[in-house]
Design a protein around this motif. Structure first.
Motif, short mmCIF file in Angstrom:
data_model
loop_
_atom_site.label_atom_id
_atom_site.label_comp_id
_atom_site.label_asym_id
_atom_site.label_seq_id
_atom_site.Cartn_x
_atom_site.Cartn_y
_atom_site.Cartn_z
N HIS A 20 0.79 -1.16 -0.09
CA HIS A 20 0.08 0.17 -0.13
C HIS A 20 0.90 1.26 -0.14
O HIS A 20 1.62 1.35 0.84
N ASP A 21 0.75 2.19 -1.10
CA ASP A 21 1.82 3.25 -1.22
C ASP A 21 3.01 2.85 -0.95
O ASP A 21 3.79 3.68 -0.45
N GLY A 22 3.60 1.61 -1.67
CA GLY A 22 4.96 1.59 -1.77
C GLY A 22 5.58 1.00 -0.40
O GLY A 22 6.72 0.45 -0.08
N LYS A 23 4.47 0.67 0.59
CA LYS A 23 4.83 -0.05 1.90
C LYS A 23 4.42 -1.64 2.17
O LYS A 23 3.15 -1.58 1.58
N LYS A 24 4.94 -2.34 2.83
CA LYS A 24 4.43 -3.54 2.97
C LYS A 24 3.33 -3.56 4.27
O LYS A 24 3.89 -2.95 5.26
N VAL A 25 2.21 -4.06 4.09
CA VAL A 25 1.32 -3.98 5.25
C VAL A 25 0.56 -5.19 5.38
O VAL A 25 0.43 -5.97 4.58
N VAL A 26 -0.11 -5.39 6.59
CA VAL A 26 -0.83 -6.65 6.87
C VAL A 26 -2.40 -5.71 7.42
O VAL A 26 -2.24 -4.89 7.86
N TYR A 27 -3.26 -6.66 7.23
CA TYR A 27 -4.76 -6.02 7.80
C TYR A 27 -4.87 -6.99 9.07
O TYR A 27 -5.07 -8.14 8.92
N CYS A 28 -4.77 -6.17 10.32
CA CYS A 28 -5.12 -6.95 11.49
C CYS A 28 -6.35 -6.83 11.96
O CYS A 28 -7.13 -5.73 11.92
N LYS A 29 -6.94 -7.91 12.67
CA LYS A 29 -8.47 -7.97 13.09
C LYS A 29 -8.38 -7.14 14.17
O LYS A 29 -7.49 -7.11 15.22
N ARG A 30 -9.25 -6.01 14.34
CA ARG A 30 -9.55 -5.16 15.18
C ARG A 30 -11.20 -4.76 15.45
O ARG A 30 -11.85 -4.46 14.60
N ASN A 31 -11.62 -5.21 16.79
CA ASN A 31 -12.95 -5.22 16.94
C ASN A 31 -14.09 -5.77 15.81
O ASN A 31 -13.75 -6.89 15.73
N ARG A 32 -14.46 -4.72 15.23
CA ARG A 32 -15.38 -5.39 14.14
C ARG A 32 -14.85 -5.58 12.63
O ARG A 32 -15.60 -5.72 11.58
N GLY A 33 -13.78 -5.06 12.41
CA GLY A 33 -13.18 -5.07 11.17
C GLY A 33 -11.51 -5.38 11.00
O GLY A 33 -11.13 -5.94 11.92
N PHE A 34 -10.89 -4.69 10.14
CA PHE A 34 -9.36 -4.94 9.97
C PHE A 34 -8.98 -3.65 10.07
O PHE A 34 -9.41 -2.56 9.28
N GLU A 35 -7.77 -3.23 10.37
CA GLU A 35 -6.92 -2.26 10.44
C GLU A 35 -5.65 -2.57 9.71
O GLU A 35 -5.06 -3.41 10.13
N MET A 36 -5.10 -1.54 8.97
CA MET A 36 -4.00 -1.62 8.21
C MET A 36 -2.71 -1.32 9.26
O MET A 36 -2.93 -0.51 9.87
N GLN A 37 -1.74 -2.19 8.90
CA GLN A 37 -0.60 -1.98 9.74
C GLN A 37 0.89 -2.17 9.10
O GLN A 37 0.77 -3.23 8.26
N GLU A 38 1.63 -1.13 9.09
CA GLU A 38 2.82 -1.30 8.28
C GLU A 38 3.78 -2.42 9.01
O GLU A 38 3.77 -2.40 10.17
N VAL A 39 4.40 -3.16 8.23
CA VAL A 39 5.40 -4.35 8.67
C VAL A 39 6.67 -4.28 7.96
O VAL A 39 6.69 -3.61 6.90
N LYS A 40 7.63 -4.79 8.54
CA LYS A 40 9.00 -5.14 7.59
C LYS A 40 9.17 -6.46 7.34
O LYS A 40 9.03 -7.42 8.22
N VAL A 41 9.26 -6.80 6.19
CA VAL A 41 9.38 -8.34 5.67
C VAL A 41 10.81 -8.70 5.82
O VAL A 41 11.59 -7.90 5.25
N ARG A 42 11.22 -9.64 6.52
CA ARG A 42 12.72 -10.03 6.75
C ARG A 42 13.03 -10.94 5.92
O ARG A 42 14.17 -11.10 5.55
N ALA A 43 12.03 -12.06 5.55
CA ALA A 43 12.46 -13.17 4.61
C ALA A 43 11.10 -13.51 3.98
O ALA A 43 10.03 -13.63 4.77
N VAL A 44 11.02 -14.22 3.10
CA VAL A 44 10.17 -15.10 2.39
C VAL A 44 10.59 -16.53 2.23
O VAL A 44 11.54 -16.54 1.40
N SER A 45 9.86 -17.51 2.58
CA SER A 45 10.27 -18.70 2.35
C SER A 45 9.23 -19.54 2.08
O SER A 45 8.29 -19.81 3.17
N GLU A 46 8.81 -20.60 1.04
CA GLU A 46 7.89 -21.55 1.12
C GLU A 46 6.43 -21.00 1.43
O GLU A 46 5.82 -21.75 2.14
#
Length: 87
Positions: free
Chosen positions: A19-45
């Motif tokens: 989202h806007d050039g940043k890595k994000v996840v959507y975290c479950k909060r109350n009745r919906g989801f909230e976007m949160q920026e994260v840093k991807v350290r590695a990807v495997s399988e």
């Protein structure tokens, strides 16, 4: 020897979005989801190793901001982007 991932969590790679050039996840909060920026350290399988996300956090496996039916008004990409040049 301490691991460099000692404060990291593992989630399905498909749960990481761009989202806007940043890595994000959507975290479950109350009745919906909230976007949160994260840093991807590695990807495997199909898994992504992240920092910036507390262990046990429930994340969306699909982008909750993407409208079903084809027309999305979201400005960010709704497809996971974890390729080699996407850190």
């Amino acid at each position: 020897m301490a691991t460099i991932f000692s404060r990291a969590v593992s989630i399905p790679g498909g749960a990481v979005f761009e989202h806007d050039g940043k890595k994000v996840v959507y975290c479950k909060r109350n009745r919906g989801f909230e976007m949160q920026e994260v840093k991807v350290r590695a990807v495997s399988e199909g898994r992504a190793i992240l920092s910036g996300l507390p262990p046990g956090t429930v994340v969306a496996l699909v982008n909750p901001e993407k409208k079903t039916g084809g027309n999305s008004k979201s400005g960010g990409s709704s497809t996971p982007s974890l390729g080699p040049g996407s850190t």
